[in-house]
Design a protein around this motif. Structure first.
Motif, PDB file in Angstrom:
ATOM      1  N   THR A 107      40.517  27.859  43.786  1.00  0.00           N
ATOM      2  CA  THR A 107      39.392  27.602  44.690  1.00  0.00           C
ATOM      3  C   THR A 107      39.713  28.016  46.122  1.00  0.00           C
ATOM      4  OG1 THR A 107      38.753  25.735  43.288  1.00  0.00           O
ATOM      5  CG2 THR A 107      37.793  25.830  45.493  1.00  0.00           C
ATOM      6  N   ARG A 108      40.912  27.678  46.573  1.00  0.00           N
ATOM      7  CA  ARG A 108      41.271  27.960  47.958  1.00  0.00           C
ATOM      8  C   ARG A 108      41.630  29.432  48.208  1.00  0.00           C
ATOM      9  NH1 ARG A 108      44.734  22.924  50.300  1.00  0.00           N
ATOM     10  NH2 ARG A 108      44.646  24.282  52.136  1.00  0.00           N
ATOM     11  N   LEU A 109      42.148  30.092  47.189  1.00  0.00           N
ATOM     12  CA  LEU A 109      42.591  31.476  47.378  1.00  0.00           C
ATOM     13  C   LEU A 109      41.585  32.512  46.894  1.00  0.00           C
ATOM     14  CD1 LEU A 109      46.348  31.090  46.378  1.00  0.00           C
ATOM     15  CD2 LEU A 109      45.312  30.933  48.656  1.00  0.00           C
ATOM     16  N   LEU A 110      40.519  32.071  46.257  1.00  0.00           N
ATOM     17  CA  LEU A 110      39.530  33.017  45.739  1.00  0.00           C
ATOM     18  C   LEU A 110      38.951  33.934  46.815  1.00  0.00           C
ATOM     19  CD1 LEU A 110      38.035  34.073  43.270  1.00  0.00           C
ATOM     20  CD2 LEU A 110      36.294  32.292  43.642  1.00  0.00           C
ATOM     21  N   PRO A 111      38.645  33.439  48.025  1.00  0.00           N
ATOM     22  CA  PRO A 111      38.125  34.373  49.041  1.00  0.00           C
ATOM     23  C   PRO A 111      39.081  35.528  49.330  1.00  0.00           C
ATOM     24  CG  PRO A 111      37.695  32.107  49.692  1.00  0.00           C
ATOM     25  CD  PRO A 111      38.599  32.034  48.505  1.00  0.00           C
ATOM     26  N   GLN A 112      40.382  35.247  49.376  1.00  0.00           N
ATOM     27  CA  GLN A 112      41.363  36.311  49.611  1.00  0.00           C
ATOM     28  C   GLN A 112      41.413  37.288  48.443  1.00  0.00           C
ATOM     29  OE1 GLN A 112      44.300  33.141  51.275  1.00  0.00           O
ATOM     30  NE2 GLN A 112      45.384  35.080  51.308  1.00  0.00           N
ATOM     31  N   LEU A 113      41.393  36.735  47.233  1.00  0.00           N
ATOM     32  CA  LEU A 113      41.419  37.586  46.042  1.00  0.00           C
ATOM     33  C   LEU A 113      40.174  38.475  45.985  1.00  0.00           C
ATOM     34  CD1 LEU A 113      42.658  34.833  43.574  1.00  0.00           C
ATOM     35  CD2 LEU A 113      43.956  36.898  44.166  1.00  0.00           C
ATOM     36  N   SER A 114      39.031  37.883  46.239  1.00  0.00           N
ATOM     37  CA  SER A 114      37.771  38.618  46.180  1.00  0.00           C
ATOM     38  C   SER A 114      37.725  39.736  47.208  1.00  0.00           C
ATOM     39  CB  SER A 114      36.592  37.667  46.402  1.00  0.00           C
ATOM     40  OG  SER A 114      36.547  36.674  45.404  1.00  0.00           O
ATOM     41  N   ALA A 115      38.366  39.514  48.345  1.00  0.00           N
ATOM     42  CA  ALA A 115      38.338  40.500  49.430  1.00  0.00           C
ATOM     43  C   ALA A 115      39.081  41.783  49.084  1.00  0.00           C
ATOM     44  CB  ALA A 115      38.930  39.898  50.701  1.00  0.00           C
ATOM     45  N   GLN A 116      39.908  41.755  48.037  1.00  0.00           N
ATOM     46  CA  GLN A 116      40.702  42.941  47.671  1.00  0.00           C
ATOM     47  C   GLN A 116      39.905  43.955  46.858  1.00  0.00           C
ATOM     48  OE1 GLN A 116      43.420  42.854  49.434  1.00  0.00           O
ATOM     49  NE2 GLN A 116      42.753  40.747  49.883  1.00  0.00           N
ATOM     50  N   GLY A 117      38.735  43.560  46.366  1.00  0.00           N
ATOM     51  CA  GLY A 117      37.927  44.464  45.544  1.00  0.00           C
ATOM     52  C   GLY A 117      38.300  44.396  44.085  1.00  0.00           C
ATOM     53  N   LYS A 118      39.590  44.423  43.778  1.00  0.00           N
ATOM     54  CA  LYS A 118      40.095  44.273  42.415  1.00  0.00           C
ATOM     55  C   LYS A 118      41.280  43.324  42.467  1.00  0.00           C
ATOM     56  CE  LYS A 118      41.932  46.811  38.395  1.00  0.00           C
ATOM     57  NZ  LYS A 118      41.062  46.135  37.416  1.00  0.00           N
ATOM     58  N   ALA A 119      41.180  42.224  41.736  1.00  0.00           N
ATOM     59  CA  ALA A 119      42.226  41.213  41.761  1.00  0.00           C
ATOM     60  C   ALA A 119      42.265  40.500  40.414  1.00  0.00           C
ATOM     61  CB  ALA A 119      41.985  40.217  42.897  1.00  0.00           C
ATOM     62  N   MET A 120      43.286  39.665  40.250  1.00  0.00           N
ATOM     63  CA  MET A 120      43.425  38.962  38.973  1.00  0.00           C
ATOM     64  C   MET A 120      43.996  37.564  39.185  1.00  0.00           C
ATOM     65  SD  MET A 120      45.573  40.035  35.500  1.00  0.00           S
ATOM     66  CE  MET A 120      44.509  41.421  35.108  1.00  0.00           C
ATOM     67  N   ILE A 121      43.496  36.645  38.368  1.00  0.00           N
ATOM     68  CA  ILE A 121      44.044  35.294  38.263  1.00  0.00           C
ATOM     69  C   ILE A 121      44.633  35.173  36.865  1.00  0.00           C
ATOM     70  CG2 ILE A 121      43.501  32.825  38.139  1.00  0.00           C
ATOM     71  CD1 ILE A 121      41.073  33.513  40.033  1.00  0.00           C
ATOM     72  N   VAL A 122      45.876  34.729  36.767  1.00  0.00           N
ATOM     73  CA  VAL A 122      46.522  34.486  35.477  1.00  0.00           C
ATOM     74  C   VAL A 122      46.875  33.007  35.394  1.00  0.00           C
ATOM     75  CG1 VAL A 122      48.464  35.023  33.957  1.00  0.00           C
ATOM     76  CG2 VAL A 122      47.483  36.817  35.406  1.00  0.00           C
ATOM     77  N   ASN A 123      46.283  32.320  34.440  1.00  0.00           N
ATOM     78  CA  ASN A 123      46.623  30.923  34.212  1.00  0.00           C
ATOM     79  C   ASN A 123      47.505  30.819  32.974  1.00  0.00           C
ATOM     80  OD1 ASN A 123      45.178  29.952  36.412  1.00  0.00           O
ATOM     81  ND2 ASN A 123      43.291  29.707  35.240  1.00  0.00           N
ATOM     82  N   VAL A 124      48.699  30.291  33.152  1.00  0.00           N
ATOM     83  CA  VAL A 124      49.637  30.147  32.048  1.00  0.00           C
ATOM     84  C   VAL A 124      49.417  28.785  31.399  1.00  0.00           C
ATOM     85  CG1 VAL A 124      52.067  30.130  31.349  1.00  0.00           C
ATOM     86  CG2 VAL A 124      51.305  31.648  33.204  1.00  0.00           C
ATOM     87  N   THR A 125      48.914  28.810  30.172  1.00  0.00           N
ATOM     88  CA  THR A 125      48.680  27.556  29.455  1.00  0.00           C
ATOM     89  C   THR A 125      49.809  27.364  28.445  1.00  0.00           C
ATOM     90  OG1 THR A 125      47.185  28.603  27.844  1.00  0.00           O
ATOM     91  CG2 THR A 125      46.192  27.686  29.845  1.00  0.00           C
ATOM     92  N   SER A 126      49.497  27.333  27.160  1.00  0.00           N
ATOM     93  CA  SER A 126      50.512  27.106  26.134  1.00  0.00           C
ATOM     94  C   SER A 126      49.858  27.230  24.772  1.00  0.00           C
ATOM     95  CB  SER A 126      51.113  25.706  26.297  1.00  0.00           C
ATOM     96  OG  SER A 126      51.878  25.337  25.177  1.00  0.00           O
TER      97      SER A 126
END
Length: 239
Positions: free
Chosen positions: A115-134
């Motif tokens: 939530t807090r870093l999404l604006p920075q990620l979105s500003a790059q044009g192409k970005a990725m979030i990886v959530n490590v579950t199990s």
């Protein structure tokens, strides 16, 4: 996703799977910042050329420190890897503190960082979030009730935000490791995958823009679950 020249943040990146993911990304040409709680381990990562941020993700102050540590930077890849286990026992109220720490670290912290870093990620044009579950997000084991619950919840959250962010330029990937040889699993019996091999599969998933990467034996569990969820649960509950 071609990570060359991109800035990545790996939580829990000073040890275990996170450390190996950081090394994989660095080898692919990314600039990588890792987070952790151990000053000694962070210093070792800094000596290898990584940026470092100290922060305990079970605490609001730790989340704040990480968010502030990357503020204003062109962050293009967020890997929510940090996780802890819990010694929760439903017959012992004293273990609720351990349960709360597990929930805060494994579930709330990734949500807060996304939530807090999404604006920075979105500003790059192409970005990725990886959530490590199990793999335990697919079917739980009895002796890890809270850990399994956090990973199942993070899996559900990941699937939901992937849909919400579709078309935004921010891709959302889930990585589901099996039992991996780390400090957290020390003392556990059975055959374990190495952290390096696990991280290599996750890195391949990042490069392929995968939605989901079932790592190692989790591929088998996912297949069994697709055929019979009840059978998968029976197998895993005593694992």
């Amino acid at each position: 996703m071609d990570v060359r020249g991109m800035l990545a943040l790996v939580t829990g990146g000073s040890d275990g799977i996170g450390r190996e993911i950081a090394l994989q990304l660095q080898g692919l040409g990314a600039a990588v910042i890792v987070t952790g709680r151990s000053a000694e381990k962070l210093a070792a990562m800094q000596a290898l050329g990584f940026g470092t941020i100290a922060g305990d993700l079970s605490e609001a102050a730790g989340i704040d420190a990480i968010a502030k540590g990357v503020a204003g930077k062109p962050l293009a890849l967020l890997v929510n890897n940090a996780g802890v286990g819990s010694d929760y026992d439903p017959a012992n109220a004293a273990t609720l503190a351990s349960a709360a720490r597990c929930i805060d670290t494994n579930l709330y912290a990734p949500i807060a960082l996304v939530t807090r870093l999404l604006p920075q990620l979105s500003a790059q044009g192409k970005a990725m979030i990886v959530n490590v579950t199990s793999g335990l997000a697919i079917a739980p084991r009895a002796n890890g009730a809270i850990y399994c619950a956090t990973k199942a919840a993070l899996r559900s959250y990941t699937q939901a935000i992937r849909h919400l962010l579709k078309g935004s330029g921010v891709h959302v990937m889930e990585a589901l490791p099996p039992l991996v040889a780390t400090n957290m699993t020390s003392g556990r019996g059975g055959k374990m995958m190495t952290a390096r091999d696990c991280a290599a599969e996750i890195a391949r998933g990042i490069r392929a823009d995968s939605d989901e990467v079932a790592v190692g034996q989790t591929k088998i569990l996912r297949l069994v679950h697709s055929i019979s969820p009840a059978l998968a649960r029976r197998i895993m509950i005593r694992y």
